[in-house]
Design a protein around this motif. Sequence first.
Motif, PDB file in Angstrom:
ATOM      1  N   SER A  36       0.816  -1.219   0.000  1.00 15.92           N
ATOM      2  CA  SER A  36       0.000   0.000   0.000  1.00 15.92           C
ATOM      3  C   SER A  36       0.848   1.267   0.000  1.00 15.92           C
ATOM      4  O   SER A  36       0.316   2.361   0.185  1.00 15.92           O
ATOM      5  CB  SER A  36      -0.929   0.006   1.225  1.00 15.92           C
ATOM      6  OG  SER A  36      -1.815  -1.081   1.168  1.00 15.92           O
ATOM      7  N   SER A  37       2.164   1.114  -0.178  1.00 15.72           N
ATOM      8  CA  SER A  37       3.110   2.252  -0.212  1.00 15.72           C
ATOM      9  C   SER A  37       3.074   3.069   1.068  1.00 15.72           C
ATOM     10  O   SER A  37       3.212   4.293   1.047  1.00 15.72           O
ATOM     11  CB  SER A  37       2.847   3.144  -1.430  1.00 15.72           C
ATOM     12  OG  SER A  37       2.994   2.404  -2.618  1.00 15.72           O
ATOM     13  N   ILE A  38       2.851   2.396   2.179  1.00 21.86           N
ATOM     14  CA  ILE A  38       2.842   3.059   3.484  1.00 21.86           C
ATOM     15  C   ILE A  38       4.245   2.992   4.060  1.00 21.86           C
ATOM     16  O   ILE A  38       4.857   1.920   4.106  1.00 21.86           O
ATOM     17  CB  ILE A  38       1.799   2.421   4.422  1.00 21.86           C
ATOM     18  CG1 ILE A  38       0.397   2.700   3.869  1.00 21.86           C
ATOM     19  CG2 ILE A  38       1.957   2.944   5.850  1.00 21.86           C
ATOM     20  CD1 ILE A  38      -0.704   1.930   4.527  1.00 21.86           C
ATOM     21  N   MET A  39       4.739   4.133   4.478  1.00 12.69           N
ATOM     22  CA  MET A  39       6.098   4.239   5.007  1.00 12.69           C
ATOM     23  C   MET A  39       6.076   4.060   6.528  1.00 12.69           C
ATOM     24  O   MET A  39       5.073   4.334   7.179  1.00 12.69           O
ATOM     25  CB  MET A  39       6.692   5.605   4.655  1.00 12.69           C
ATOM     26  CG  MET A  39       6.722   5.913   3.165  1.00 12.69           C
ATOM     27  SD  MET A  39       7.740   4.778   2.219  1.00 12.69           S
ATOM     28  CE  MET A  39       9.348   5.182   2.853  1.00 12.69           C
ATOM     29  N   MET A  40       7.234   3.606   7.052  1.00 11.55           N
ATOM     30  CA  MET A  40       7.408   3.491   8.504  1.00 11.55           C
ATOM     31  C   MET A  40       8.719   4.149   8.889  1.00 11.55           C
ATOM     32  O   MET A  40       9.702   4.039   8.159  1.00 11.55           O
ATOM     33  CB  MET A  40       7.449   2.027   8.942  1.00 11.55           C
ATOM     34  CG  MET A  40       6.105   1.459   9.290  1.00 11.55           C
ATOM     35  SD  MET A  40       6.212  -0.057  10.294  1.00 11.55           S
ATOM     36  CE  MET A  40       7.020  -1.176   9.207  1.00 11.55           C
ATOM     37  N   ASN A  41       8.739   4.808  10.045  1.00  9.50           N
ATOM     38  CA  ASN A  41       9.988   5.345  10.558  1.00  9.50           C
ATOM     39  C   ASN A  41      10.715   4.261  11.359  1.00  9.50           C
ATOM     40  O   ASN A  41      10.203   3.145  11.535  1.00  9.50           O
ATOM     41  CB  ASN A  41       9.751   6.621  11.379  1.00  9.50           C
ATOM     42  CG  ASN A  41       8.999   6.380  12.674  1.00  9.50           C
ATOM     43  OD1 ASN A  41       8.505   5.291  12.959  1.00  9.50           O
ATOM     44  ND2 ASN A  41       8.892   7.416  13.485  1.00  9.50           N
ATOM     45  N   GLU A  42      11.902   4.573  11.845  1.00 12.23           N
ATOM     46  CA  GLU A  42      12.696   3.590  12.580  1.00 12.23           C
ATOM     47  C   GLU A  42      11.995   3.119  13.857  1.00 12.23           C
ATOM     48  O   GLU A  42      12.086   1.951  14.227  1.00 12.23           O
ATOM     49  CB  GLU A  42      14.084   4.135  12.905  1.00 12.23           C
ATOM     50  CG  GLU A  42      14.996   4.221  11.698  1.00 12.23           C
ATOM     51  CD  GLU A  42      15.132   2.899  10.939  1.00 12.23           C
ATOM     52  OE1 GLU A  42      15.367   1.851  11.588  1.00 12.23           O
ATOM     53  OE2 GLU A  42      14.984   2.915   9.701  1.00 12.23           O
ATOM     54  N   TYR A  43      11.292   4.030  14.551  1.00  7.63           N
ATOM     55  CA  TYR A  43      10.579   3.639  15.768  1.00  7.63           C
ATOM     56  C   TYR A  43       9.458   2.655  15.447  1.00  7.63           C
ATOM     57  O   TYR A  43       9.204   1.715  16.201  1.00  7.63           O
ATOM     58  CB  TYR A  43      10.014   4.850  16.503  1.00  7.63           C
ATOM     59  CG  TYR A  43      11.057   5.741  17.125  1.00  7.63           C
ATOM     60  CD1 TYR A  43      12.216   5.231  17.704  1.00  7.63           C
ATOM     61  CD2 TYR A  43      10.882   7.110  17.145  1.00  7.63           C
ATOM     62  CE1 TYR A  43      13.166   6.060  18.274  1.00  7.63           C
ATOM     63  CE2 TYR A  43      11.827   7.953  17.727  1.00  7.63           C
ATOM     64  CZ  TYR A  43      12.966   7.420  18.286  1.00  7.63           C
ATOM     65  OH  TYR A  43      13.897   8.238  18.856  1.00  7.63           O
ATOM     66  N   GLY A  44       8.769   2.874  14.334  1.00  4.85           N
ATOM     67  CA  GLY A  44       7.728   1.936  13.911  1.00  4.85           C
ATOM     68  C   GLY A  44       8.311   0.569  13.614  1.00  4.85           C
ATOM     69  O   GLY A  44       7.750  -0.459  13.988  1.00  4.85           O
ATOM     70  N   LYS A  45       9.456   0.548  12.948  1.00  5.27           N
ATOM     71  CA  LYS A  45      10.126  -0.720  12.640  1.00  5.27           C
ATOM     72  C   LYS A  45      10.581  -1.421  13.919  1.00  5.27           C
ATOM     73  O   LYS A  45      10.503  -2.645  14.023  1.00  5.27           O
ATOM     74  CB  LYS A  45      11.312  -0.467  11.710  1.00  5.27           C
ATOM     75  CG  LYS A  45      10.883  -0.021  10.321  1.00  5.27           C
ATOM     76  CD  LYS A  45      12.076   0.356   9.468  1.00  5.27           C
ATOM     77  CE  LYS A  45      11.621   0.900   8.127  1.00  5.27           C
ATOM     78  NZ  LYS A  45      12.764   1.382   7.319  1.00  5.27           N
ATOM     79  N   ARG A  46      11.038  -0.642  14.909  1.00  9.35           N
ATOM     80  CA  ARG A  46      11.452  -1.238  16.189  1.00  9.35           C
ATOM     81  C   ARG A  46      10.270  -1.887  16.906  1.00  9.35           C
ATOM     82  O   ARG A  46      10.402  -2.949  17.513  1.00  9.35           O
ATOM     83  CB  ARG A  46      12.088  -0.187  17.093  1.00  9.35           C
ATOM     84  CG  ARG A  46      13.538   0.070  16.738  1.00  9.35           C
ATOM     85  CD  ARG A  46      14.243   0.901  17.761  1.00  9.35           C
ATOM     86  NE  ARG A  46      14.370   0.187  19.021  1.00  9.35           N
ATOM     87  CZ  ARG A  46      14.655   0.777  20.171  1.00  9.35           C
ATOM     88  NH1 ARG A  46      14.836   2.082  20.225  1.00  9.35           N
ATOM     89  NH2 ARG A  46      14.763   0.085  21.278  1.00  9.35           N
ATOM     90  N   LEU A  47       9.101  -1.230  16.854  1.00  9.47           N
ATOM     91  CA  LEU A  47       7.905  -1.820  17.465  1.00  9.47           C
ATOM     92  C   LEU A  47       7.592  -3.162  16.811  1.00  9.47           C
ATOM     93  O   LEU A  47       7.337  -4.150  17.499  1.00  9.47           O
ATOM     94  CB  LEU A  47       6.708  -0.881  17.328  1.00  9.47           C
ATOM     95  CG  LEU A  47       6.542   0.177  18.392  1.00  9.47           C
ATOM     96  CD1 LEU A  47       5.474   1.181  17.994  1.00  9.47           C
ATOM     97  CD2 LEU A  47       6.193  -0.446  19.731  1.00  9.47           C
ATOM     98  N   PHE A  48       7.581  -3.179  15.473  1.00  6.01           N
ATOM     99  CA  PHE A  48       7.285  -4.422  14.760  1.00  6.01           C
ATOM    100  C   PHE A  48       8.282  -5.516  15.103  1.00  6.01           C
ATOM    101  O   PHE A  48       7.918  -6.683  15.214  1.00  6.01           O
ATOM    102  CB  PHE A  48       7.278  -4.191  13.244  1.00  6.01           C
ATOM    103  CG  PHE A  48       5.910  -4.003  12.672  1.00  6.01           C
ATOM    104  CD1 PHE A  48       5.126  -5.096  12.353  1.00  6.01           C
ATOM    105  CD2 PHE A  48       5.408  -2.733  12.453  1.00  6.01           C
ATOM    106  CE1 PHE A  48       3.863  -4.921  11.820  1.00  6.01           C
ATOM    107  CE2 PHE A  48       4.145  -2.550  11.923  1.00  6.01           C
ATOM    108  CZ  PHE A  48       3.369  -3.657  11.604  1.00  6.01           C
ATOM    109  N   ALA A  49       9.538  -5.173  15.250  1.00  4.85           N
ATOM    110  CA  ALA A  49      10.588  -6.162  15.501  1.00  4.85           C
ATOM    111  C   ALA A  49      10.548  -6.726  16.915  1.00  4.85           C
ATOM    112  O   ALA A  49      11.089  -7.797  17.176  1.00  4.85           O
ATOM    113  CB  ALA A  49      11.958  -5.545  15.233  1.00  4.85           C
ATOM    114  N   SER A  50       9.884  -6.037  17.828  1.00  5.53           N
ATOM    115  CA  SER A  50       9.870  -6.449  19.224  1.00  5.53           C
ATOM    116  C   SER A  50       8.932  -7.627  19.473  1.00  5.53           C
ATOM    117  O   SER A  50       7.821  -7.688  18.935  1.00  5.53           O
ATOM    118  CB  SER A  50       9.421  -5.277  20.103  1.00  5.53           C
ATOM    119  OG  SER A  50       9.239  -5.706  21.431  1.00  5.53           O
ATOM    120  N   ASP A  51       9.378  -8.556  20.320  1.00  4.98           N
ATOM    121  CA  ASP A  51       8.513  -9.664  20.740  1.00  4.98           C
ATOM    122  C   ASP A  51       7.352  -9.170  21.596  1.00  4.98           C
ATOM    123  O   ASP A  51       6.361  -9.880  21.774  1.00  4.98           O
ATOM    124  CB  ASP A  51       9.321 -10.696  21.537  1.00  4.98           C
ATOM    125  CG  ASP A  51      10.321 -11.447  20.670  1.00  4.98           C
ATOM    126  OD1 ASP A  51      10.133 -11.491  19.440  1.00  4.98           O
ATOM    127  OD2 ASP A  51      11.294 -11.981  21.234  1.00  4.98           O
TER     128      ASP A  51
END
Length: 179
Positions: A36-51
């Motif tokens: 969907s061409s939705i961008m994420m910042n580094e903090y968003g990526k960190r949230l996703f990566a977290s258990d």
Amino acid sequence: MRIPHKKIYPECPFISRTVEVGGLSKGELIEKLKQSSIMMNEYGKRLFASDRFTTSETKYSLETVELTVGNLGFHEGATTNQIYKRASELGLDLCPVELGPHLRLAYHDQPEGEVGNPLQKQQAPSGSITIASEILTEEDDFPKGFYLRRINGVLWLRGYRADHLHVWNADDHFIFSKK
């Protein structure tokens, strides 16, 4: 759309949405965001990566309410804890963290932030909508949740950091779920 904050919820104007949540893994959500061409910042990526950030295997509907900090009665602003406590007193709940990506995927017509309103350091950006969700950890350097923003026509799902002393402005927008 700016929501006036002179009246207190539920006697104030607010935006209600029903959002389908769950049924996708974190990997599937990330793929849908990319498609969907939705961008994420580094903090968003960190949230996703977290258990600590989990997703529900089961799909369900969540009724949400978008309003301002002022609509909760804080005309001079308030801390996150004050905002969450008042929202609970008014019959609103925190959202699951996974609402952020699901809402971003469903909400494509978010307006741009107000033109001529420069980004202020340590403040929520103009036009942003913060998802009121459980804070996954009190660690200062870990993101506290997601917010939605449209920047130059591009949709963003962004993570943010704010400590317990941070004061949100009366015009800052939050999304809660109905109890």
